[in-house]
Design a protein around this motif. Structure first.
Motif, PDB file in Angstrom:
ATOM      1  N   ILE A   1     -17.011 -57.478   1.681  1.00 32.67           N
ATOM      2  CA  ILE A   1     -16.617 -56.424   0.740  1.00 32.67           C
ATOM      3  C   ILE A   1     -16.340 -55.121   1.476  1.00 32.67           C
ATOM      4  O   ILE A   1     -15.344 -54.445   1.209  1.00 32.67           O
ATOM      5  N   ALA A   2     -17.193 -54.758   2.413  1.00 29.90           N
ATOM      6  CA  ALA A   2     -16.986 -53.515   3.166  1.00 29.90           C
ATOM      7  C   ALA A   2     -15.682 -53.568   3.960  1.00 29.90           C
ATOM      8  O   ALA A   2     -14.901 -52.611   3.955  1.00 29.90           O
ATOM      9  N   GLN A   3     -15.424 -54.684   4.618  1.00 37.88           N
ATOM     10  CA  GLN A   3     -14.203 -54.799   5.419  1.00 37.88           C
ATOM     11  C   GLN A   3     -12.956 -54.822   4.529  1.00 37.88           C
ATOM     12  O   GLN A   3     -11.953 -54.168   4.831  1.00 37.88           O
TER      13      GLN A   3
ATOM     14  N   TRP B   1     -12.662 -53.497   1.575  1.00 38.74           N
ATOM     15  CA  TRP B   1     -12.504 -52.144   1.017  1.00 38.74           C
ATOM     16  C   TRP B   1     -11.763 -51.251   2.018  1.00 38.74           C
ATOM     17  O   TRP B   1     -10.828 -50.541   1.656  1.00 38.74           O
ATOM     18  N   LYS B   2     -12.165 -51.316   3.279  1.00 37.54           N
ATOM     19  CA  LYS B   2     -11.511 -50.518   4.317  1.00 37.54           C
ATOM     20  C   LYS B   2     -10.045 -50.899   4.483  1.00 37.54           C
ATOM     21  O   LYS B   2      -9.209 -50.058   4.803  1.00 37.54           O
ATOM     22  N   GLN B   3      -9.722 -52.184   4.282  1.00 40.30           N
ATOM     23  CA  GLN B   3      -8.346 -52.658   4.422  1.00 40.30           C
ATOM     24  C   GLN B   3      -7.486 -52.367   3.196  1.00 40.30           C
ATOM     25  O   GLN B   3      -6.285 -52.595   3.213  1.00 40.30           O
ATOM     26  N   GLY B   4      -8.104 -51.890   2.111  1.00 38.95           N
ATOM     27  CA  GLY B   4      -7.346 -51.589   0.894  1.00 38.95           C
ATOM     28  C   GLY B   4      -7.087 -52.797   0.012  1.00 38.95           C
ATOM     29  O   GLY B   4      -6.243 -52.752  -0.878  1.00 38.95           O
ATOM     30  N   TYR B   5      -7.829 -53.874   0.221  1.00 41.74           N
ATOM     31  CA  TYR B   5      -7.636 -55.111  -0.550  1.00 41.74           C
ATOM     32  C   TYR B   5      -7.752 -54.877  -2.051  1.00 41.74           C
ATOM     33  O   TYR B   5      -7.029 -55.477  -2.843  1.00 41.74           O
ATOM     34  N   PHE B   6      -8.650 -53.997  -2.478  1.00 41.04           N
ATOM     35  CA  PHE B   6      -8.923 -53.801  -3.890  1.00 41.04           C
ATOM     36  C   PHE B   6      -8.029 -52.739  -4.535  1.00 41.04           C
ATOM     37  O   PHE B   6      -8.089 -52.537  -5.747  1.00 41.04           O
ATOM     38  N   ASP B   7      -7.181 -52.077  -3.762  1.00 43.05           N
ATOM     39  CA  ASP B   7      -6.363 -50.986  -4.287  1.00 43.05           C
ATOM     40  C   ASP B   7      -5.407 -51.414  -5.398  1.00 43.05           C
ATOM     41  O   ASP B   7      -5.114 -50.637  -6.305  1.00 43.05           O
TER      42      ASP B   7
END
Length: 60
Positions: free
Chosen positions: A35-37, A39-45
């Protein structure tokens, strides 16, 4: 999927994340790291809140 996940783990990424799906080993640390990684990659945007989706499907 299992073989793909095992390959990703060997390459240093402990999850698979095609659009709309996240495949990870079932450990709390793997879930937290994925989840942290992501989130940083913008997967959930690109995800929308369920209320926004329901509103967009209502007929006026």
């Amino acid at each position: 999927m299992q073989q793909d996940l095992e390959l990703e783990v060997e390459l240093g990424s402990a999850f698979l994340a095609p659009p709309g799906l996240i495949v990870i080993p079932l450990t709390s640390s793997a879930m937290e790291n994925a989840i942290a990684q992501l989130w940083k990659q913008g997967y959930f945007d690109a995800l929308k809140l369920l209320a926004e989706v329901e509103e967009s499907h209502q007929v006026a």
